[in-house]
Enzyme design. Structure first.
Site, PDB file in Angstrom:
ATOM      1  N   TYR A  80     -62.048 -10.361   4.534  1.00 15.38           N
ATOM      2  CA  TYR A  80     -63.330  -9.701   4.803  1.00 15.38           C
ATOM      3  C   TYR A  80     -63.175  -8.232   5.187  1.00 15.38           C
ATOM      4  CZ  TYR A  80     -65.028 -14.509   5.075  1.00 15.38           C
ATOM      5  OH  TYR A  80     -65.341 -15.806   4.798  1.00 15.38           O
TER       6      TYR A  80
ATOM      7  N   ARG B 128     -36.927  -7.671  14.657  1.00 11.72           N
ATOM      8  CA  ARG B 128     -38.235  -8.253  14.891  1.00 11.72           C
ATOM      9  C   ARG B 128     -38.918  -7.689  16.140  1.00 11.72           C
ATOM     10  NH1 ARG B 128     -39.229 -14.671  14.474  1.00 11.72           N
ATOM     11  NH2 ARG B 128     -38.602 -14.203  12.346  1.00 11.72           N
TER      12      ARG B 128
ATOM     13  N   HIS C 166     -41.594  -8.257   3.583  1.00 12.61           N
ATOM     14  CA  HIS C 166     -41.529  -9.003   4.848  1.00 12.61           C
ATOM     15  C   HIS C 166     -41.795 -10.483   4.590  1.00 12.61           C
ATOM     16  CE1 HIS C 166     -41.317  -8.779   9.209  1.00 12.61           C
ATOM     17  NE2 HIS C 166     -42.378  -9.572   9.310  1.00 12.61           N
TER      18      HIS C 166
END
Length: 750
Positions: free
Chosen positions: A125, A34, A80
């Site tokens: 968007y 991570r 993931h």
């Protein structure tokens, strides 16, 4: 129906051991999977999965933009299994040119701004695809260069790492916090890092100082200056830890200060807030206005307008560097997952050496993969050539035999692969021209095979290939350094006095020890109003940003900042409210000026010395001992010594005596009794019968004005020659009528 368990089948473990193992497993997961980047491709798992998922979606640099939500969906659905918000934020960072030195994602839409990196639009968007630079990580992916592992649900495979062609771990850097450790790797310039890699290939035992001939320091995606010393930069790369200091860049345009580059990850809005807060707190009286003129053409343009052209722009910016984020230190910690899978902090030479080892193995695997492909193709081509040489017999076998494959294998000693290739031939490929093509392809592949075998067997040839590829990539993707490395003096914040306006004032001291300050230097202090029973004692011109020093009768000196003195519109305030003189002491004089200015300080017992204003200043309310006063003596008003050469001391006694001698005869001391100025018997001083009442320091062009009652006497240099003598003499009598001297002054000649 309940099941019964044998106690021997139950594993027993202490709670302490269980929690310790669980926490260690969690810590190792956070470290390896991570928070820390891998040295090979310089990526964390989430970054690697985003790039790989985009490549699987065919979102290369030449493709059309696709909705970011599509990419994030693939990332969290296939590779993931974490939150979409965290994955999208990681994707945003890779697309921001002010965060990444070489962005990996090409974004379309609102992807944040330097002022607010987290102001990006939602993923529904925005659109995105990979940048051209991402090819450095993906270009060799399908060529047997990396290991593959099952994804989280075992339905597909993903690369364990990406075959980076350049050390992305340095180029884009990275930061992260794991359990018990963290990483902060700053970005670097591609051309410089490539040059250092070539140096390590040519001279594998190169030291850090050798590599720093190529790598000048970090290269942030901003044009702010790196001002760390060469020693500090060397220490960072030698140990893998430290901090690098960056400073904003400014220029002066028409008297205005224009800031046009900010340190890495510093917001222009925050800078404006910090400067405005100081202006509101009246800590920047020399600044009149602050404007933000940033626009599309000038992403950073902050204008600081000084109050006048007399303001020192360099000193002002030095204060802002020291008191705002215009100067910032960035922590450096080269902590990463090495080739061995373990986290460690690496110095620069070890880092590059290990990456080159990774790259060498990657290229070797690529060459072996290509060689095997060539061998497989040559094997098929040799079978096809046999078929073309025996085309009629082969066609007959295919048409007449029930099992043509086995017949071909047995008759022409072919492999199954070769037999399948022959059987897969189309009729159009049976032309004579195809035989020529096969022969030509065989020759080309054979030549490539020989070249590959030479490189694989020779370390020198492999090293040459590595260098050629690194130089080619540097030529294609390299650019000029953005953050210049310069040497600058340490920034100093203004102290309280620096922030005070430099205005002329007149400091007025009364006989009873009341103090005040009037604006301007042309004030007639004797005409000011005084309290009943009090009167004017002394006044001196000063500046509001200076200290004023008061001397008491015992020889102690006290200092007070001029800007804190009460206004002369009133009658002032008592000095004893601010300082603590000894019991029975009273104030006899004052001194102002710069710290290096010199005064002749003396007692009326006839002793004194030359002292600087800096030696008289004390922050202690009880002051400091300056002049040791003989018994019965009192300190007189000090006399300013100017920088004019050939100055003289004029010492007057209350009996009308005058002694003149060069000021050069007086010693310069920090404290003490001094030397004898005028010879006055001790007994007469103790009884206050005879004292040295006044001292003056004058030059050859000045005129001394002596007052006695209503009479006054002017003495010029020719008149004063009569009173010249050696220091420590008694002096000569003044003309009749001036045996009692009430006041003396100097008429200066400009």
């Amino acid at each position: 129906m309940s099941e019964s368990f044998d106690s021997d089948e139950i594993e027993t473990i202490s709670l302490r051991q269980f929690t310790e193992d669980a926490y260690l497993n969690y810590a190792m997961y956070v470290i390896n999977d991570r928070a820390l980047p891998y040295i090979g491709d310089g990526l964390k798992p989430v970054q690697r999965r985003i790039i790989y998922a985009m490549s699987e979606l065919r979102l290369g640099a030449d493709a059309k933009y696709a909705k970011s939500a599509r990419t994030v969906g693939d990332v969290i659905g296939k590779f993931h299994p974490h939150g979409d918000t965290a994955s999208y934020e990681a994707m945003v960072l890779m697309a921001q040119p002010f965060t990444y030195r070489y962005p990996l994602v090409d974004g379309q839409g609102n992807w944040g701004a330097p002022d607010d990196p987290k102001s990006y639009a939602a993923m529904r968007y925005t659109e995105s695809k990979l940048t051209k630079y991402a090819e450095l990580l993906l270009g060799e992916l399908g060529q047997g260069t990396v290991e593959w592992a099952a994804n989280f649900d075992g339905t597909r495979e993903e690369p364990v790492n990406l075959p980076a062609r350049l050390p992305n771990i340095l180029l884009n850097g990275g930061s992260g916090i794991a359990v018990g450790m963290a990483t902060d790797i700053p970005p670097h310039n591609l051309n410089e890092v490539a040059s250092a890699c070539i140096r390590m290939l040519d001279k594998p035992r190169s030291k850090v100082k050798d590599l720093l001939e190529h790598i000048k320091g970090p290269d942030f995606p901003t044009q702010a200056e790196i001002i760390s010393s060469q020693e500090d930069i060397h220490q960072i790369y030698e140990t893998g830890k430290g901090s690098v200091k960056t400073r904003a860049v400014y220029s002066v345009e028409g008297g205005d200060i224009v800031i046009n580059a900010l340190p890495y990850q510093v917001s222009g809005t925050k800078i404006l807030e910090q400067i405005a807060a100081q202006m509101q707190a009246k800590k920047l009286p020399m600044v009149m206005d602050l404007r933000d003129e940033s626009d599309h053409e000038n992403p950073i343009r902050i204008v600081v307008v000084p109050r006048s052209n007399r303001v020192d722009a360099e000193a002002l910016m030095g204060h802002l560097f020291a008191s705002t984020d215009l100067e910032r230190s960035h922590r450096v910690n080269f902590n990463m997952i090495g080739i061995d899978g373990r986290p460690s902090v690496k110095p620069l030479n070890e880092l590059l050496s290990e990456w080159l080892s990774f790259r060498s193995n990657t290229v070797l695997e690529r060459l072996k993969y290509r060689l095997q492909k060539i061998l497989d193709r040559l094997h098929i081509l040799s079978g096809l050539m046999i078929a073309y040489l025996n085309i009629d017999a082969v066609i007959k076998i295919i048409r007449t035999k029930d099992k043509p494959k086995e017949e071909l294998i047995e008759k022409y000693k072919l492999s199954e692969i070769q037999a399948d290739a022959i059987l897969d031939l189309r009729l159009r490929q049976l032309a004579k021209l195809e035989e020529i093509k096969i022969k030509g392809e065989q020759d080309e592949l054979s030549a490539e095979r020989k070249e590959l075998e030479k490189i694989i067997k020779s370390k020198a040839r492999l090293k040459t290939l590595l260098k050629k590829e690194i130089l080619a990539d540097a030529e294609l993707y390299g650019d000029e350094r953005m953050s210049p490395v310069v040497q600058r003096e340490e920034a100093q914040a203004f102290n309280e006095k620096d922030l005070i306006s430099n205005e002329p004032i007149t400091v007025v001291l009364s006989e009873k020890g009341w103090i005040r300050a009037a604006k301007g230097n042309d004030v007639d202090a004797a005409d000011l109003s005084y309290r009943a029973g009090d009167s004017f004692l002394e006044a001196l011109p000063a500046k509001s940003n200076q200290d004023v020093v008061f001397l008491d009768s015992t020889g102690r000196a006290y200092s007070i900042p001029c800007h804190t003195l009460p206004s002369a519109r009133g009658q002032g305030e008592p000095l004893t409210g601010r300082i603590n003189p000894p019991s029975g002491a009273f104030f006899t004089g004052l001194v102002t000026g710069e710290k290096e200015d010199q005064y002749l300080v003396a007692s009326d017992a006839g002793y004194g010395f030359v002292a600087s204003v800096g030696d008289m200043i004390s922050k202690n309310k009880a002051g400091k001992s300056l002049l040791t006063v003989p018994k019965g003596g009192v300190v007189v008003q000090p006399a300013l010594i100017s920088e004019i050469k050939h100055e003289f001391v004029a010492a007057f006694s209350n009996e009308g005596r005058l002694l003149i001698f060069p000021v050069a005869d007086m010693p310069v001391l920090g404290r003490g009794k001094g030397v004898k100025i005028m010879n006055i018997p001790k007994a007469r001083v103790v009884d206050r019968v005879e004292i040295m009442s006044f001292i003056l320091v004058f030059s050859e062009v000045d005129t001394i004005l002596i007052h006695s009652g209503k009479r006054h006497l002017k003495l010029k240099i020719d008149d004063l020659e009569h009173y010249r003598g050696e220091r420590a003499r008694r002096g000569l009598k003044l003309p009749r009528g001036f045996q009692k001297v009430d006041a003396v002054s100097i008429e200066r000649q400009n």
